[in-house]
Design a protein around this motif. Structure first.
Motif, short mmCIF file in Angstrom:
data_model
loop_
_atom_site.label_atom_id
_atom_site.label_comp_id
_atom_site.label_asym_id
_atom_site.label_seq_id
_atom_site.Cartn_x
_atom_site.Cartn_y
_atom_site.Cartn_z
N SER A 82 5.94 7.82 3.12
CA SER A 82 4.78 7.05 2.69
C SER A 82 4.24 6.20 3.84
O SER A 82 3.02 6.04 3.99
N ALA A 86 0.48 6.84 5.41
CA ALA A 86 -0.48 5.73 5.40
C ALA A 86 -0.92 5.39 6.82
O ALA A 86 -2.11 5.11 7.07
N VAL A 135 3.51 1.56 2.17
CA VAL A 135 2.16 2.08 2.36
C VAL A 135 1.29 1.02 3.02
O VAL A 135 0.55 1.30 3.98
N MET A 139 -0.45 1.22 6.77
CA MET A 139 -1.88 1.06 7.00
C MET A 139 -2.15 -0.01 8.07
O MET A 139 -3.04 0.15 8.91
#
Length: 507
Positions: A82, A86, A135, A139
């Motif tokens: 994940s 991301a 996540v 990002m």
């Protein structure tokens, strides 16, 4: 630090070009003193190192996290996947968001969010909350590396940009060097949560350093958000990465994986159509009409593919094939990590003097030879011999990475540097994902072949209690040897695209 850049928008040749580039801005950096350059470089390295150390540490903490979060191997894999997905998804948007807020603000904002989300990961109470926070962490981390390259490119003059990338890669080498050892210590003596908490003090220092040293940046571009491009691009990247990651569980020919790959292709076509028909696209696809950039992107993909594939193969080879403990494997790899950083620095400096392609060619061919020598390693080999080959591999790898980053940047005009850095990050992540998935798939295939072979041809004298461990060790060793030879061929492929490349230092 005061404003470092003066922006002068050139007159567009026509209305369509003006809308497509959204008021293209040519940024010409002012003269920056050597001491200011070093200060900027060190702050950038410290911020990026925060991320690099954590990536190595988290892998060590996974077994303990499985117990606390009550997750099996398949579930815990999403804690790693994940984050990677991301991080990859946001990188192509660097050109747009960087133009909106500027390099300095985006870097400080991303680093701040990264520190906060690291704390949240340490506070996670179950698997779902951990994946959600990972996540967010991915990002925020997605912009750090490509932004670092963009800022260094703008800070240094053309004849010193190779050295800048060399310094950056040398600093980054401390991440894989100390990450596993630091993570193991924190997990053994404190908690798996400390692996995430350690980012707070380091990240805060990096944040203060960046706030004090980073230039204010050039003129910001007020571009509207291409929502359709964002949705189709995100869907394409997510479905592609999930499909490739799931091949380790379901295989390449499963309906699940094939369905995801079909969806990814459909979203890619939709994304290309959206970007070609938008007046102000999220990603200006005209960058792919730049032949040298396309070739450097292909070389970047192949280098990332082989590097991450080898990381998986070597880790399994050392522990399962040669019977080393995790600590012993880490100790053998530690000198190689530092040698990689040192070689990256010198190769970056050399790329300012000679064409990068020659360094990449020499590094690729030399690494292929070293990987062929890995076939001679057996459980009876000495630790010194193994460490020596690891060091040689790091030296050849160091000849490739800094020049290949420099090459991917210098072939672009200044107004496309930020976009190019983001796309390079995407291509690098795709190469890593495909490398791990492909090597894992073929390693399983070769393990099955060699396991069957040794079951049918066991040694005449073998104690019953040693049979299983002997079989696993021999099968893993021979399967790894097969993949070392395959990797040697793949490394040579990295050199092919750069044969047609020259350092065209565009401004």
């Amino acid at each position: 630090m005061k404003e470092q850049h003066v922006a002068t928008p050139p007159l567009p040749p026509d209305k369509h070009a003006a809308s497509a580039d959204a008021a293209r801005v040519s940024v010409t950096p002012e003269v920056v003193t050597p001491s200011a350059r070093w200060a900027i470089s060190l702050s950038i390295i410290l911020g990026s190192l925060t991320n690099a150390v954590m990536m190595g540490s988290v892998n060590v903490a996974v077994p303990t996290m499985m117990t606390y979060l009550q997750a099996d191997v398949t579930q815990i894999q999403w804690v790693l996947s994940s984050y990677m997905i991301a991080r990859t998804v946001v990188q192509p948007t660097l050109g747009w968001i960087g133009g909106r807020v500027g390099n300095r603000r985006l870097y400080l904002g991303s680093l701040s969010l990264y520190v906060v989300t690291s704390m949240l990961c340490g506070l996670a109470w179950d698997l779902e909350s951990m994946i959600f926070f990972r996540v967010l962490q991915g990002m925020s981390a997605g912009y750090l590396f490509p932004l670092a390259m963009t800022i260094l490119h703008e800070t240094y003059p053309p004849d010193k940009r190779g050295m800048a990338m060399g310094i950056f890669m040398a600093g980054m080498s401390f991440g894989p060097a100390i990450g596993p050892s630091l993570g193991g210590y924190l997990v053994d003596h404190l908690s798996w949560r400390a692996v995430f908490y350690i980012n707070s003090p380091i990240g805060l220092v990096a944040l203060v350093a960046a706030a004090l040293t980073l230039p204010a940046g050039g003129v910001r571009q007020h571009r509207s958000l291409d929502l359709l491009g964002l949705v189709t691009m995100t869907t394409f990247v997510v479905t592609l990465l999930v499909a490739v990651s799931e091949t380790r569980t379901y295989g390449w020919t499963s309906l699940y994986v094939l369905g995801l790959l079909t969806a990814a292709v459909a979203m890619l076509l939709a994304f290309v159509w959206a970007e070609l028909t938008r007046a102000v696209p999220l990603v200006n696809l005209q960058i792919f009409t730049n032949g040298p950039f396309v070739l450097s992107a292909l070389a970047t993909f192949l280098e990332s593919f082989t590097n991450f594939a080898l990381s998986l193969i070597i880790a399994l080879f050392l522990q399962t094939g040669l019977g080393l403990s995790a600590q012993q494997a880490g100790e053998i790899m530690l000198p190689a990590a530092f040698v990689w950083g040192l070689t990256s620095f010198f190769s970056g400096r050399l790329s300012d003097r000679i064409e990068s392609r020659w360094l990449i060619l020499v590094g690729s061919l030399s690494q292929a030879v070293v990987l062929a020598l890995f076939v001679g390693i057996t459980p009876a080999s000495s630790a010194m011999a193994i460490a020596g080959l690891m060091i040689l591999r790091s030296m050849t790898r160091g000849l490739i990475q800094s020049p290949i980053i420099t090459l991917s940047m210098v072939v672009l005009p200044d107004h496309q540097i930020r976009l190019g850095a983001g796309l390079r990050g995407l291509i690098n992540s795709l190469g890593a994902t495909f490398g791990v998935a492909t090597s894992g798939f073929f390693l399983q295939q070769r393990l099955a072949v060699w396991t069957q072979f040794f079951q049918e041809h066991p040694p005449r004298v073998l104690a019953v209690e040693m049979a299983d461990s002997w079989l696993a060790q021999e099968a893993t060793t021979h399967a790894s040897h097969d993949l070392f030879l395959a990797a040697a061929v793949a490394v040579v492929l990295t050199a092919i695209p750069v044969l047609w490349l020259r350092d065209r230092r565009i401004s």
